[in-house]
Motif scaffolding. Structure first.
Motif, short mmCIF file in Angstrom:
data_model
loop_
_atom_site.label_atom_id
_atom_site.label_comp_id
_atom_site.label_asym_id
_atom_site.label_seq_id
_atom_site.Cartn_x
_atom_site.Cartn_y
_atom_site.Cartn_z
N ARG A 75 -6.81 0.32 3.73
CA ARG A 75 -7.17 1.21 2.62
C ARG A 75 -8.50 1.91 2.88
O ARG A 75 -8.70 3.06 2.50
CB ARG A 75 -7.27 0.40 1.33
CG ARG A 75 -7.55 1.25 0.10
CD ARG A 75 -7.70 0.36 -1.13
NE ARG A 75 -7.93 1.13 -2.32
CZ ARG A 75 -9.13 1.57 -2.71
NH1 ARG A 75 -10.20 1.34 -1.99
NH2 ARG A 75 -9.25 2.26 -3.84
N LEU B 142 0.84 -1.19 0.00
CA LEU B 142 0.00 0.00 0.00
C LEU B 142 0.88 1.24 0.00
O LEU B 142 1.97 1.23 0.57
CB LEU B 142 -0.90 0.02 1.24
CG LEU B 142 -1.89 -1.12 1.39
CD1 LEU B 142 -2.42 -1.17 2.81
CD2 LEU B 142 -3.04 -0.92 0.43
N ILE C 58 -4.96 6.38 0.67
CA ILE C 58 -4.19 5.14 0.72
C ILE C 58 -4.64 4.29 -0.46
O ILE C 58 -5.82 4.06 -0.67
CB ILE C 58 -4.46 4.38 2.04
CG1 ILE C 58 -4.11 5.26 3.23
CG2 ILE C 58 -3.68 3.08 2.07
CD1 ILE C 58 -4.52 4.67 4.57
N ARG C 59 -3.66 3.83 -1.24
CA ARG C 59 -3.98 3.02 -2.41
C ARG C 59 -3.01 1.85 -2.53
O ARG C 59 -1.94 1.86 -1.94
CB ARG C 59 -3.93 3.86 -3.68
CG ARG C 59 -2.54 4.40 -4.01
CD ARG C 59 -2.54 5.27 -5.22
NE ARG C 59 -3.05 6.58 -4.83
CZ ARG C 59 -3.02 7.63 -5.61
NH1 ARG C 59 -2.55 7.57 -6.81
NH2 ARG C 59 -3.49 8.77 -5.18
N TYR C 60 -3.44 0.84 -3.29
CA TYR C 60 -2.56 -0.27 -3.57
C TYR C 60 -1.49 0.19 -4.55
O TYR C 60 -1.72 1.08 -5.37
CB TYR C 60 -3.33 -1.44 -4.20
CG TYR C 60 -4.35 -2.05 -3.29
CD1 TYR C 60 -3.96 -2.80 -2.19
CD2 TYR C 60 -5.71 -1.89 -3.52
CE1 TYR C 60 -4.90 -3.37 -1.35
CE2 TYR C 60 -6.65 -2.46 -2.69
CZ TYR C 60 -6.23 -3.20 -1.60
OH TYR C 60 -7.16 -3.75 -0.76
#
Length: 184
Positions: A151, A87, A165-167
């Motif tokens: 996330r 992440l 928050i992102r992958y």
């Protein structure tokens, strides 16, 4: 016959698979996992391979044949090489700290957000921009669930600020937002 269910699962060196009644246990260098077997599904371990068979062609047996094989394959892979989700935290002043089994996120709210980590799941942080969180563990489902919970605390913004928050590698579809200017 299920195309996935009929494929044997190779057991690598250092991993042991044992069947006790309707429970399968997999032990390896990175941990131990176990899962119950559904009614009508049988597991046999021989010659370094695990084979999954079903009792009949009933719909529920067919449905669980490939699923059980996939779950066992993930368990065998996970105790040898742990699964990992990465992440990225984007945002000015955002931070993340891990202390014991608690992840503390400072992501733009008035209070710090605390996420309790289940046993068997480990989170490592890497400083820099963006901040990188690596969620690791032998249980694929638990790793994915913890990553999804983290996330969900601050999902990426679809507008111009790029915060959230992102992958790693996730593409965010941008929206135009409200238009300002003269009205005619």
């Amino acid at each position: 016959m299920s195309r996935i269910g009929k494929q044997p699962i190779p057991v690598p060196a250092g991993v042991t698979v044992s069947v006790d009644g309707n429970r399968v246990t997999v032990k390896g260098p990175k941990g131990e996992l176990s899962t119950p077997l559904h009614e009508g599904i049988a597991v046999a371990v021989a010659d370094g391979k695990v084979e999954v068979t079903r009792a009949s062609d009933q719909k529920r047996h067919r449905a669980m044949h490939g699923t059980t094989r996939a779950l066992l394959n993930n368990m065998v892979r996970g105790v040898k090489d742990p699964f990992e989700k990465v992440l990225e935290i984007h945002g000015t002043g955002y931070s993340a700290n891990v202390s014991g089994q608690t992840l503390e996120l400072d992501i733009g709210f008035s209070n710090k957000i605390k996420v309790d980590l289940p046993s068997g799941v480990e989170v490592k942080t890497e400083k820099g921009r963006p901040i990188v969180l690596k969620v690791m563990g032998p249980d694929r489902q638990a790793v994915g669930q913890v990553a999804a919970v983290i996330r969900s605390k601050r999902p990426p913004s679809p507008y111009g600020d790029n915060k959230g928050i992102r992958y790693r590698g996730e593409q965010i579809r941008k929206k135009a937002g409200k238009a300002f200017g003269d009205k005619k």
